[in-house]
Motif scaffolding. Structure first.
Motif, PDB file in Angstrom:
ATOM      1  N   ILE B 318       0.848  -1.195   0.000  1.00  0.00           N
ATOM      2  CA  ILE B 318       0.000   0.000   0.000  1.00  0.00           C
ATOM      3  C   ILE B 318       0.883   1.244   0.000  1.00  0.00           C
ATOM      4  O   ILE B 318       0.552   2.274  -0.551  1.00  0.00           O
ATOM      5  N   ARG B 319       2.028   1.148   0.666  1.00  0.00           N
ATOM      6  CA  ARG B 319       3.069   2.179   0.587  1.00  0.00           C
ATOM      7  C   ARG B 319       4.399   1.463   0.477  1.00  0.00           C
ATOM      8  O   ARG B 319       4.736   0.709   1.376  1.00  0.00           O
ATOM      9  N   PRO B 320       5.168   1.689  -0.571  1.00  0.00           N
ATOM     10  CA  PRO B 320       4.847   2.529  -1.706  1.00  0.00           C
ATOM     11  C   PRO B 320       3.692   1.939  -2.513  1.00  0.00           C
ATOM     12  O   PRO B 320       3.607   0.721  -2.657  1.00  0.00           O
ATOM     13  N   PHE B 321       2.827   2.818  -3.043  1.00  0.00           N
ATOM     14  CA  PHE B 321       1.703   2.320  -3.818  1.00  0.00           C
ATOM     15  C   PHE B 321       2.155   2.079  -5.261  1.00  0.00           C
ATOM     16  O   PHE B 321       2.803   2.931  -5.860  1.00  0.00           O
ATOM     17  N   PRO B 322       1.825   0.889  -5.804  1.00  0.00           N
ATOM     18  CA  PRO B 322       2.322   0.526  -7.141  1.00  0.00           C
ATOM     19  C   PRO B 322       1.560   1.233  -8.258  1.00  0.00           C
ATOM     20  O   PRO B 322       0.870   0.594  -9.058  1.00  0.00           O
ATOM     21  N   VAL B 323       1.715   2.524  -8.337  1.00  0.00           N
ATOM     22  CA  VAL B 323       0.987   3.332  -9.316  1.00  0.00           C
ATOM     23  C   VAL B 323       1.276   2.851 -10.746  1.00  0.00           C
ATOM     24  O   VAL B 323       0.359   2.558 -11.516  1.00  0.00           O
ATOM     25  N   GLU B 350      -7.025   5.152  -3.951  1.00  0.00           N
ATOM     26  CA  GLU B 350      -5.641   5.004  -4.423  1.00  0.00           C
ATOM     27  C   GLU B 350      -5.618   4.507  -5.869  1.00  0.00           C
ATOM     28  O   GLU B 350      -4.839   4.988  -6.690  1.00  0.00           O
ATOM     29  N   VAL B 351      -6.477   3.522  -6.167  1.00  0.00           N
ATOM     30  CA  VAL B 351      -6.526   2.954  -7.523  1.00  0.00           C
ATOM     31  C   VAL B 351      -6.974   4.032  -8.512  1.00  0.00           C
ATOM     32  O   VAL B 351      -6.396   4.215  -9.582  1.00  0.00           O
TER      33      VAL B 351
END
Lengths: 340, 394
Positions: B318-323, B350-351
């Motif tokens: 969730i952090r780091p978020f896999p953008v 977040e998504v």
């Protein structure tokens, strides 16, 4: 020295030797260096310097949020000459507990000191302090007591004395400052049955050093409350700090005591108890008590009664002139006697 | 290390890569709480501090047992959660490997200290066994607390099941102490559904432990009166009240979030990456983390049986978020369904923030604290997304 001294009498020479001798043994280590940004006449800065000198170099400090933390570490500078850590307002006791446990786990003997003001000790940090002492961590906790939240703007703490003016206990036609009494923190701390809890005052550096050294030798939790004037918060000139701090002791309003395992084992006797009005008059925070009003007179009587109560409770009345009483201690030059 | 140091059980010391990827494994049938404690046992932890917040999981009791057996040098019960989290900061700065676990209200109670951990460069590992935090309280899970945790600067890994809990906890210690990371790692999983339920966990040998912490291999070395670099500790505290301090705060926090991002390569190395993707060519994806991912995985299986074009993405980190990873994985998707064990939908937000076409995201299904997340709820959204008539008695 050999033979007759041209000026000093034999007795004076003896004292002079003692002083030199003592100076030689006096630790000159400066754990808190000069150049920090405390106000002129800051009692806390002086008290912290004395504590660091007496504690010596093998210490680590956990410092609560407050003036001491702010004025000693304005980025990128630091006045500290030992490992030092600040985390939050309320957790100096807990940070110190963690440090001490970690050092013990690694077999290191560095002593952990924990510093907080009265807000960080009496109020918001009290739980962390209590937990640290209850578990018996080998930590010396020093509370620099300037009797209000000075860093945040002179708000009332549970250490603020009765009837004092702060920004959250303002006097007015219907009120005479703080309504409640100063919390008896040293008794509460001593009730944890820790080996050593004491009060001291920055007006008596010898007493501060002696108590720090005493605490440093003890394996276990120890507590020292040092009465440290704040010229800004108390409403006085910086140059008056020490004189006013001395009056707090001499009036009986701030008793200097030692408690071992909860039992009273030592006091600083008062040679000539002074009326509380002498102490109160010197400070702007008690100015409202000197107006011509029955409430003001009532509070003055109340404060005198509190001082009398302290003197009676702790048996603070001196028994004649004594080097170790409130008049004798730390009067090196004026009275020619110094004890440490 | 001094001769007076507390003794710890003798173990074979191995590096994280070997321990996580190559070491022999044996299967155990244990709870999520046990899985976390078993990882702590193998992570060469020096010290743990516990606070029994209600509703607590068993993790810190089990860690207490580990201490009693000699796997850990020091363990104590603090006076409260904030005391625990603070003492962890003090101890970690003094140079030891730290662990604690908390849940729900305890996490929020300790959050002030946790938010200061990354800035203090505390490489501690925090177990988060999520529970309801809003009144009226329930002892069952709801992971709203992760929404608070993910803005602290720490890494946040979200475990789907007992096996994940073991692997992520073990990996957390390795990742937290990387010199180019050196910030805390939180390993979250759902209380009750994972912590109190048993599952199969392949564990590494008990007599094999992670390399011990090196307190000098750090961007801010540990406080030590014997070794010069940290003799004068002046890096961790960031002070206020002048323009320099605002600048340094900005620089310092930028470095924290960069450290957070740099941990991604280690998440790939030890955990196989921040996301797991099944059926990458599908039209509809179910994107989930933690316990909801287990339900989403089941929904994906149902959909496969029915021959529907449905993919599955599990978010591990969730952090780091896999953008970038999520954007790439769903670039051809028509709908994303984000089931969550909380009602605010932090994963959904977040998504949505990660993709250019956030309109394709279906907000839910979500359940309130204490509720289970039936697979049927997810299936209903899948049918809706594909325009399939359905009549499920939910």
């Amino acid at each position: 020295m050999n033979g007759e001294h041209p000026i000093m009498s034999a007795n004076e020479q003896l004292n002079a030797i003692k002083v030199t001798e003592l100076r030689r043994h006096q630790p000159r280590f400066q754990g808190l260096a000069s150049g920090h940004r405390a106000c002129l006449g800051c009692g806390e800065a002086l008290a912290a310097r004395l504590v660091m000198e007496a504690a010596g170099p093998d210490v680590m400090v956990a410092n609560a949020t407050g003036c001491l933390e702010i004025f000693t570490t304005p980025w990128p500078e630091s006045a500290w000459r030992v490992p030092w850590m600040h985390s939050l307002f309320e957790n100096a006791g807990a940070i110190a507990a963690g440090m001490e446990a970690a050092l013990k786990a690694q077999g290191k003997t560095t002593k952990v000191l924990s510093f907080g003001g009265d807000g960080g000790t009496f109020d918001i940090g009290f739980q962390a302090l209590s937990g640290m002492m209850e578990r018996g961590h080998n930590v010396l906790y020093v509370c620099y007591d300037n009797e209000a939240y000075m860093n945040t703007g002179i708000q009332r703490s549970s250490s603020t004395p009765h009837a004092a003016m702060t920004t959250t206990s303002p006097p007015g036609s219907e009120r005479m400052g703080k309504r409640h009494l100063k919390k008896d923190i040293v008794s509460i701390v001593a009730a944890h049955h820790i080996p050593y809890a004491a009060t001291s005052s920055v007006a008596f550096p010898t007493d501060v050093r002696k108590k720090v050294r005493r605490a440093m030798e003890i394996e276990g939790p120890t507590f020292l409350q040092i009465h440290s004037p704040c010229p800004l918060g108390w409403g006085m000139e910086g140059e008056e700090s020490i004189a006013v701090a001395r009056l707090a002791v001499e009036t009986g309003l701030f008793p200097i005591i030692e408690l071992e395992r909860g039992q009273l084992t030592g006091v600083l006797p008062i040679r000539d108890p002074k009326p509380v009005s002498e102490y109160l008059k010197a400070q702007g925070r008690f100015r409202h008590l000197f107006q011509d009003h029955y409430k003001a007179r009532e509070e003055l009587e109340h404060l005198q009664a509190l001082a009398d109560h302290n003197i009676a409770t702790f048996d603070l009345t001196g028994h004649g002139a004594d080097n170790q009483d409130s008049t004798g201690l730390n009067r090196v030059k004026r009275e020619g006697v110094r004890s440490a | 290390m001094s001769q007076n140091a507390r003794p710890k059980l003798e173990k074979k010391i191995v590096d994280a890569g070997y321990l996580l990827k190559e070491a022999p494994r044996t299967q155990q049938f244990i709870t999520g709480a046990q899985a976390m404690a078993e990882a702590v046992k193998r992570a060469n932890v020096d010290m743990a501090i516990a606070y029994p917040i209600t509703p607590q999981s068993e993790v810190m009791h089990l860690v207490g047992d580990i201490y009693a057996q000699g796997h850990i040098k020091e363990y104590y019960r603090a006076e409260e959660e904030l005391g625990t989290m603070s003492a962890i900061a003090g101890a970690a700065r003094a140079g030891v490997r730290m662990f604690t676990a908390t849940s729900g209200p305890g996490l929020l109670r300790g959050l002030e200290a946790i938010a200061s951990w990354p800035g203090h460069r505390i490489p501690a590992v925090l177990g988060v066994l999520t529970r309801v935090v809003n009144a009226p309280l329930s002892i069952q899970p709801d992971n709203i607390e992760i929404a608070y945790l993910m803005h602290c600067g720490a890494l946040v890994l979200h475990a789907e099941n007992q096996q994940d809990t073991f692997d992520m906890t073990l990996a957390a210690f390795a990742i937290a102490e990387k010199v180019d990371v050196y910030i805390p790692v939180a390993v979250a999983t759902e209380g009750f559904f994972v912590t109190h339920a048993k599952g199969y966990v392949n564990t590494t040998p008990e007599d094999m432990a992670l390399t011990p912490i090196d307190p000098t291999a750090a961007p801010v070395p540990a406080m030590d009166n014997e070794t010069p670099p940290a003799r004068i500790q002046r890096d961790a505290p960031v002070q206020k009240s002048n323009f320099m301090s605002y600048l340094i705060h900005a620089v310092w926090q930028q470095e924290i979030w960069d450290s957070n991002k740099r941990s991604m390569k280690y998440i790939y190395e030890y955990l196989g990456g921040p996301i797991e993707v099944q059926d990458p060519e599908a039209d509809v994806f179910v994107v989930a983390s933690g316990c909801a991912a287990a339900q989403a995985r089941e929904a994906h299986r149902y959909a496969q049986e029915e021959g529907l074009s449905v993919g599955f993405i599990k978010v591990r980190s969730i952090r780091p978020f896999p953008v970038d990873e999520i954007r790439e994985a769903v670039k051809n998707a028509k709908k994303l369904i984000v089931p969550e064990h909380n009602i605010i939908g932090w994963l959904c937000k977040e998504v949505k923030a990660s993709i250019p076409n956030s309109g394709i995201v279906v907000e839910g299904p979500r359940v309130y604290g204490g509720m289970t997340l039936p697979v049927e709820l997810i299936m209903a959204e899948i049918y809706n997304a594909l325009g399939i008539e359905h009549n499920m008695k939910l």
